[in-house]
Write a protein that holds these residues in place. Structure first.
Motif, PDB file in Angstrom:
ATOM      1  N   THR A 138       0.820  -1.213   0.000  1.00 38.59           N
ATOM      2  CA  THR A 138       0.000   0.000   0.000  1.00 38.59           C
ATOM      3  C   THR A 138       0.851   1.259   0.000  1.00 38.59           C
ATOM      4  O   THR A 138       0.355   2.337  -0.294  1.00 38.59           O
ATOM      5  N   ASN A 139       2.112   1.123   0.381  1.00 41.27           N
ATOM      6  CA  ASN A 139       3.013   2.261   0.534  1.00 41.27           C
ATOM      7  C   ASN A 139       2.503   3.246   1.581  1.00 41.27           C
ATOM      8  O   ASN A 139       2.795   4.443   1.515  1.00 41.27           O
ATOM      9  N   LEU A 140       1.725   2.720   2.512  1.00 38.11           N
ATOM     10  CA  LEU A 140       1.209   3.541   3.606  1.00 38.11           C
ATOM     11  C   LEU A 140       1.806   3.087   4.930  1.00 38.11           C
ATOM     12  O   LEU A 140       2.126   1.909   5.111  1.00 38.11           O
ATOM     13  N   ASP A 143       1.664   8.297   3.493  1.00 40.78           N
ATOM     14  CA  ASP A 143       2.393   7.435   2.560  1.00 40.78           C
ATOM     15  C   ASP A 143       3.894   7.523   2.822  1.00 40.78           C
ATOM     16  O   ASP A 143       4.331   8.089   3.834  1.00 40.78           O
ATOM     17  N   LEU A 144       4.681   6.982   1.932  1.00 41.37           N
ATOM     18  CA  LEU A 144       6.126   6.948   2.145  1.00 41.37           C
ATOM     19  C   LEU A 144       6.710   8.341   2.318  1.00 41.37           C
ATOM     20  O   LEU A 144       7.745   8.516   2.955  1.00 41.37           O
ATOM     21  N   ASN A 145       6.039   9.318   1.727  1.00 41.34           N
ATOM     22  CA  ASN A 145       6.527  10.697   1.808  1.00 41.34           C
ATOM     23  C   ASN A 145       5.676  11.527   2.754  1.00 41.34           C
ATOM     24  O   ASN A 145       5.694  12.747   2.684  1.00 41.34           O
ATOM     25  N   PHE A 196      -6.085   3.967  -5.468  1.00 37.94           N
ATOM     26  CA  PHE A 196      -5.183   2.905  -5.019  1.00 37.94           C
ATOM     27  C   PHE A 196      -4.086   2.650  -6.044  1.00 37.94           C
ATOM     28  O   PHE A 196      -2.961   2.282  -5.696  1.00 37.94           O
ATOM     29  N   LEU A 220      -1.593   5.173  -5.210  1.00 41.94           N
ATOM     30  CA  LEU A 220      -0.878   4.797  -3.984  1.00 41.94           C
ATOM     31  C   LEU A 220       0.119   3.673  -4.258  1.00 41.94           C
ATOM     32  O   LEU A 220       1.245   3.688  -3.763  1.00 41.94           O
ATOM     33  N   GLU A 221      -0.321   2.736  -5.041  1.00 38.78           N
ATOM     34  CA  GLU A 221       0.521   1.585  -5.355  1.00 38.78           C
ATOM     35  C   GLU A 221       1.817   2.019  -6.043  1.00 38.78           C
ATOM     36  O   GLU A 221       2.853   1.397  -5.884  1.00 38.78           O
ATOM     37  N   VAL A 266       3.277   5.093  -5.748  1.00 38.88           N
ATOM     38  CA  VAL A 266       4.040   6.160  -5.115  1.00 38.88           C
ATOM     39  C   VAL A 266       5.392   5.603  -4.671  1.00 38.88           C
ATOM     40  O   VAL A 266       5.514   4.430  -4.328  1.00 38.88           O
ATOM     41  N   VAL A 267       6.387   6.416  -4.760  1.00 41.43           N
ATOM     42  CA  VAL A 267       7.723   5.975  -4.368  1.00 41.43           C
ATOM     43  C   VAL A 267       8.341   7.015  -3.453  1.00 41.43           C
ATOM     44  O   VAL A 267       7.943   8.177  -3.451  1.00 41.43           O
ATOM     45  N   ALA A 268       9.288   6.593  -2.688  1.00 40.33           N
ATOM     46  CA  ALA A 268       9.877   7.471  -1.685  1.00 40.33           C
ATOM     47  C   ALA A 268      10.702   8.572  -2.341  1.00 40.33           C
ATOM     48  O   ALA A 268      11.397   8.347  -3.324  1.00 40.33           O
ATOM     49  N   ILE A 269      10.583   9.737  -1.788  1.00 41.68           N
ATOM     50  CA  ILE A 269      11.385  10.858  -2.266  1.00 41.68           C
ATOM     51  C   ILE A 269      12.761  10.804  -1.603  1.00 41.68           C
ATOM     52  O   ILE A 269      12.876  10.653  -0.390  1.00 41.68           O
TER      53      ILE A 269
END
Lengths: 216, 422
Positions: A78-80, A111-113, B29, B32-33, B35-38
């Motif tokens: 989920t990246n949450l 989320d991740l950010n 979703f 969301l799936e 999304v990646v870290a900055i």
């Protein structure tokens, strides 16, 4: 990170399931050294109602892609992060064991950010109560609408949730307990609109909350 | 029981009927799936900074801790400059692999009497700054330059600015709206307030002291290029036209401005006009023009004709009402020309410029996307109006300027881009 979240989720799930199984047994054991008063039997009748307030965690589990294309996975993170969740609920008993009511939930995760994901499900719930006085163990099934927001995206979709609770009837009108709810949040796209059908996803979450129930 | 059912069942029915709406054109979703870290570099820029302009200029002399020294050719170091209302700079060692010196962005003092930096441009060595006083609505302030050798990273807060004299002073109802370097000349777009009629714009060549065109036009001037022979091409939010058009046919409301020759699909694709040129960015014989109708146009040398990348891929979501192309850069990092195009509201995309079909290239590294990529790619909403600039000095580097999420630097590593936020 996702692995960590999943590990936590599994750990918490084991704790909750253990609580559901063993807490009633603990309460049902008699202390041989004292004259323990017999807990009054809990009886509900048609028209009895209760209000419920709960607060706790939202544990993101996974996002399900029902039709993965080549190179895609069906189960994705989920990246949450683990977030917060709260519930306000009302229900009325139809008989001694079955209640029907409404729940208003609100949950937040980053989320991740640390960009916020908000979800506000409103569900019609039915519960079936097992009782080991003074403990009640309702099983829940809910269906309703779900408003979600992430970045600039706002959706209105369907929501199904199912789970169980363990309540201790502390005093006459008040019970306190632990809830474990599985949230299934489908996001269907047919591809006829602006959004391609390949964006169809099912969100899966676990909600773990502590709650207080007022019976009247 | 019946009473409860009468209340709840209609609610349930309404819920089911109402469900299934989305305000966007991408699944939540799904977003969301992906999304990646900055990856943050922590170079001192505010992570929510609005990057309004970006420029590079070489350091004219070898730089040491005491400032510029011996005058030998500038080969190793150069400056990045940008505006976020403030003017910021950092020094870059071209061959030092990103040395610690000049690692952080420093705020540069603005010219006396100004407190807003609107735009910074560079001709490669000197920089030109458009600055004003925020209390004047842009009516006070002007153009300033810091000549070769004046910039000094260690003394960024004490830069000596020289005001550029505008030979024909602006009127009291006029302000500088944009600044361009065109064919070696300094050109400004002048906005004039027209009582009860909005604004009018004209182009004035500061270097030559003349108006490029005698007529004012009713739209702001986004960009201007010179064809190298005789004509200027000008983009406004709704039109592209050349100097001949203006001289002959353009009136103040541009109602008769011609559409771009060779434009395709006019019947089925709404025309939103042109947002930014890719200034004569060329892979030899082509010049590209990114448009807000989601098409990439190209012209042969000399602007003799314009055509559009003709094949419309199924997933070309940029031919839409909302996301469109903005400022782009052309690279040959991979040995083949590629267009790095910013979009409005959907991050950036890369197009293969070796053909004239609109083919997109994905340079995200799939197995490590959570580490090496960012939500910049094809991202929804958050990044707003992204503009892309190719580093003029360092190889394999592009920058993405965002209005809400600061400056990003992308480096090509093998076949993949690695993005970090400065």
């Amino acid at each position: 990170m996702t692995g960590l979240v999943n590990s936590r989720a599994k750990y918490i799930a084991i704790l909750i399931i253990s609580a559901v199984i063993f807490v009633p047994q603990i309460f049902s054991q008699e202390d041989p050294g004292f004259d323990s008063p017999t807990a009054p039997e809990i009886n509900r009748v048609l028209g009895d109602q209760y209000l419920n307030i709960a607060i706790g965690m939202q544990i993101p589990l996974f996002i399900h892609n029902p039709s993965p294309e080549s190179g895609e996975k069906a189960i994705n993170p989920t990246n949450l992060r683990v977030g917060m969740s709260g519930t306000l609920g009302w229900a009325a008993f139809l008989n001694n064991n079955i209640s029907l009511g409404l729940d208003l939930n609100a949950a937040y995760s980053g989320d991740l950010n640390r960009v916020g994901f908000f979800t506000v499900p409103i569900t019609v719930n039915s519960s079936y109560f097992f009782r080991l006085s003074p403990v009640e163990i309702p099983l829940h099934l809910g269906l309703g609408m779900n408003i979600m927001r992430y970045k600039d995206i706002t959706t209105l979709g369907m929501m199904v949730k199912a789970g169980a609770s363990v309540y201790w009837n502390a005093i006459q009108d008040w019970s306190f307990g632990l809830n474990l709810m599985y949230w299934w949040q489908p996001e269907f796209y047919s591809g006829n609109g602006d959004i391609p059908g390949t964006n169809t996803r099912f969100g899966n979450f676990l909600e773990v909350t502590l709650s207080a129930m007022y019976n009247f | 029981m019946k009473r409860i059912s009468r209340i709840l069942l209609p609610i349930l029915a309404a819920i089911i009927l109402l469900t299934g709406c989305n305000s966007s054109n991408v699944g939540l979703f799904f977003s969301l799936e992906n999304v990646v870290a900055i990856v943050e570099e922590d170079r001192g820029l505010d992570e929510n900074a609005n990057i309004t302009s970006f420029a590079e200029t070489v350091v004219p002399y070898p730089y040491d801790e005491d400032g510029p020294s011996e005058p030998i050719p500038p080969v190793d170091e150069y400056y990045y400059l940008l505006t976020t209302n403030k003017l910021m700079m950092r020094i870059v060692g071209k061959n030092s692999g990103g040395s610690q010196r000049g690692y952080t962005w420093k705020s540069v003092n603005l010219p006396s009497g100004t407190n807003i930096a609107s735009k910074v441009i560079s001709d490669g060595t000197n920089i030109i700054l458009h600055a004003s006083d925020d209390g004047s609505g842009g009516l006070s302030g002007g153009l300033y330059t810091a000549a070769e050798g004046v910039l000094n990273y260690d003394q960024a807060d004490s830069v000596s600015w020289t005001q550029i004299t505008i030979p024909t002073p602006l009127g009291t109802d006029e302000r500088i709206a944009e600044v361009f370097l065109v064919n070696g000349d300094l050109v400004i777009s002048v906005q004039r307030n027209v009582p009860s009629a909005g604004s009018a714009w004209k182009l004035y060549n500061v270097t030559q002291d003349n108006d490029l065109f005698t007529q004012e036009i009713g739209e702001p001037i986004i960009d201007i290029v010179y064809d190298g022979v005789s004509e200027y091409w000008i983009a406004t939010p709704n039109y592209l036209f050349n100097s001949n058009d203006i001289a002959a046919a353009i009136d103040s409301d541009l109602s008769s401005a011609p559409a771009i020759p060779g434009r395709v699909n006019t019947a089925t694709t709404p025309f939103h006009g042109f947002v930014d040129f890719t200034d004569l960015a060329s892979d030899g014989s082509y010049t590209y023009l990114l448009s807000s109708d989601g098409y990439v146009y190209y012209s042969l040398a000399g602007f003799t004709s314009w055509s559009a990348f003709d094949a419309e891929p199924v997933d070309n979501q940029y031919q839409d009402d909302d996301p469109f192309f903005t400022r782009a850069g052309v690279t040959d990092f991979s040995g083949s020309p590629e267009i790095y195009a910013g979009t409005r509201n959907q991050g950036y995309v890369i197009l293969d410029a070796s053909t004239t079909t609109a083919t997109f290239i994905d340079r995200r590294r799939p197995d490590l996307s959570n580490v090496t990529d960012t939500a910049l790619y094809n991202s929804e909403g958050t990044y707003g109006y992204v503009r892309m600039i190719v580093d003029g000095q360092e190889e394999n580097v592009v920058f993405a300027l965002t209005p809400k999420h600061s400056l990003w630097r992308g480096s090509l590593e093998g076949s993949y881009l690695r993005w970090v936020r400065e």
